[in-house]
Write a protein that holds these residues in place. Structure first.
Motif, short mmCIF file in Angstrom:
data_model
loop_
_atom_site.label_atom_id
_atom_site.label_comp_id
_atom_site.label_asym_id
_atom_site.label_seq_id
_atom_site.Cartn_x
_atom_site.Cartn_y
_atom_site.Cartn_z
N LEU A 170 75.59 8.15 39.61
CA LEU A 170 76.26 6.99 39.02
C LEU A 170 76.04 6.96 37.51
O LEU A 170 75.01 7.39 37.02
N PRO A 171 77.02 6.42 36.78
CA PRO A 171 76.90 6.39 35.31
C PRO A 171 75.74 5.51 34.85
O PRO A 171 75.34 4.58 35.54
N GLU A 172 75.24 5.84 33.66
CA GLU A 172 74.13 5.09 33.07
C GLU A 172 74.37 4.94 31.58
O GLU A 172 74.85 5.86 30.92
N TRP A 173 74.05 3.74 31.06
CA TRP A 173 74.18 3.46 29.64
C TRP A 173 72.89 2.81 29.15
O TRP A 173 72.25 2.07 29.90
N GLN A 174 72.55 3.07 27.88
CA GLN A 174 71.40 2.41 27.25
C GLN A 174 71.81 2.00 25.85
O GLN A 174 72.64 2.65 25.22
N GLY A 175 71.22 0.92 25.37
CA GLY A 175 71.52 0.47 24.03
C GLY A 175 71.03 -0.94 23.81
O GLY A 175 69.97 -1.32 24.31
N ARG A 176 71.83 -1.72 23.04
CA ARG A 176 71.50 -3.11 22.73
C ARG A 176 72.66 -3.99 23.20
O ARG A 176 73.81 -3.60 23.09
N ILE A 177 72.31 -5.17 23.68
CA ILE A 177 73.30 -6.14 24.11
C ILE A 177 72.97 -7.48 23.48
O ILE A 177 71.79 -7.83 23.33
N SER A 178 74.00 -8.20 23.07
CA SER A 178 73.79 -9.57 22.61
C SER A 178 74.91 -10.43 23.18
O SER A 178 76.06 -9.98 23.30
N VAL A 179 74.54 -11.64 23.53
CA VAL A 179 75.49 -12.62 24.07
C VAL A 179 75.29 -13.90 23.29
O VAL A 179 74.17 -14.42 23.23
N GLN A 180 76.38 -14.39 22.70
CA GLN A 180 76.33 -15.64 21.95
C GLN A 180 77.28 -16.62 22.63
O GLN A 180 78.45 -16.32 22.85
N VAL A 181 76.74 -17.80 22.98
CA VAL A 181 77.51 -18.85 23.62
C VAL A 181 77.64 -20.01 22.63
O VAL A 181 76.63 -20.53 22.16
N LEU A 182 78.88 -20.38 22.31
CA LEU A 182 79.13 -21.49 21.41
C LEU A 182 79.40 -22.74 22.24
O LEU A 182 79.56 -22.66 23.45
#
Length: 155
Positions: free
Chosen positions: A25-37
């Motif tokens: 199965l595919p795999e990804w790594q990195g940074r995630i950000s979620v901004q809720v207004l």
């Protein structure tokens, strides 16, 4: 002085892992950000490791120092958030991502977007122009509140 990304602990799957994902199965790594207004604005940012697909997967979130902030796991039978030794169970992946990030995220669309596919998600617009460089931005404008999702993959 340079900046280094901490190495992530490798999390081997074993018989006690609820997802037991196949290795292909595919795999990804990195940074995630979620901004809720909106009335109660919030934001979260973390390093991540994502593996699987919208039906069977795992998402591990890490602090800047490499500490595990939480582990999300899902199958058709189980949707779980693990925080330390505590496990919380949810009725849907949308409910789970809202707990982990502050917003219900369109996980099925995110897997497509990460692969450069123009997948539709109600209320969301994804900018895939920089996916080949490892960058994805998606915005939810409806329903309120507005949400901005940013993903930057390790190259």
């Amino acid at each position: 002085m340079g900046c280094a990304t901490p190495s992530r602990p490798s999390k081997g799957l074993n018989a006690s892992s609820p997802t037991n994902l196949p290795a292909q199965l595919p795999e990804w790594q990195g940074r995630i950000s979620v901004q809720v207004l909106g009335d109660a604005p919030s934001s979260m940012s973390a390093s991540f490791s994502l593996r699987g697909d919208a039906y069977n997967g795992e998402l591990d979130l890490y602090s800047p120092l490499g500490t595990t902030l939480g582990a999300l796991q899902w199958t058709p039978q189980l949707v779980q958030f693990s925080d330390g030794g505590k496990h919380q169970y949810f009725n849907s992946l949308a409910e789970l991502t809202e707990k982990a990030t502050g917003a219900a995220l369109p996980v099925d669309a995110i897997f497509g977007w990460l692969q450069g596919q123009h997948v539709q998600a109600t209320g969301w617009q994804a900018d895939l122009s920089a996916v080949s460089q490892g960058s994805l931005i998606a915005r939810r404008t409806a329903p309120s509140p507005e949400v901005t999702l940013r993903i930057k993959l390790d190259q």
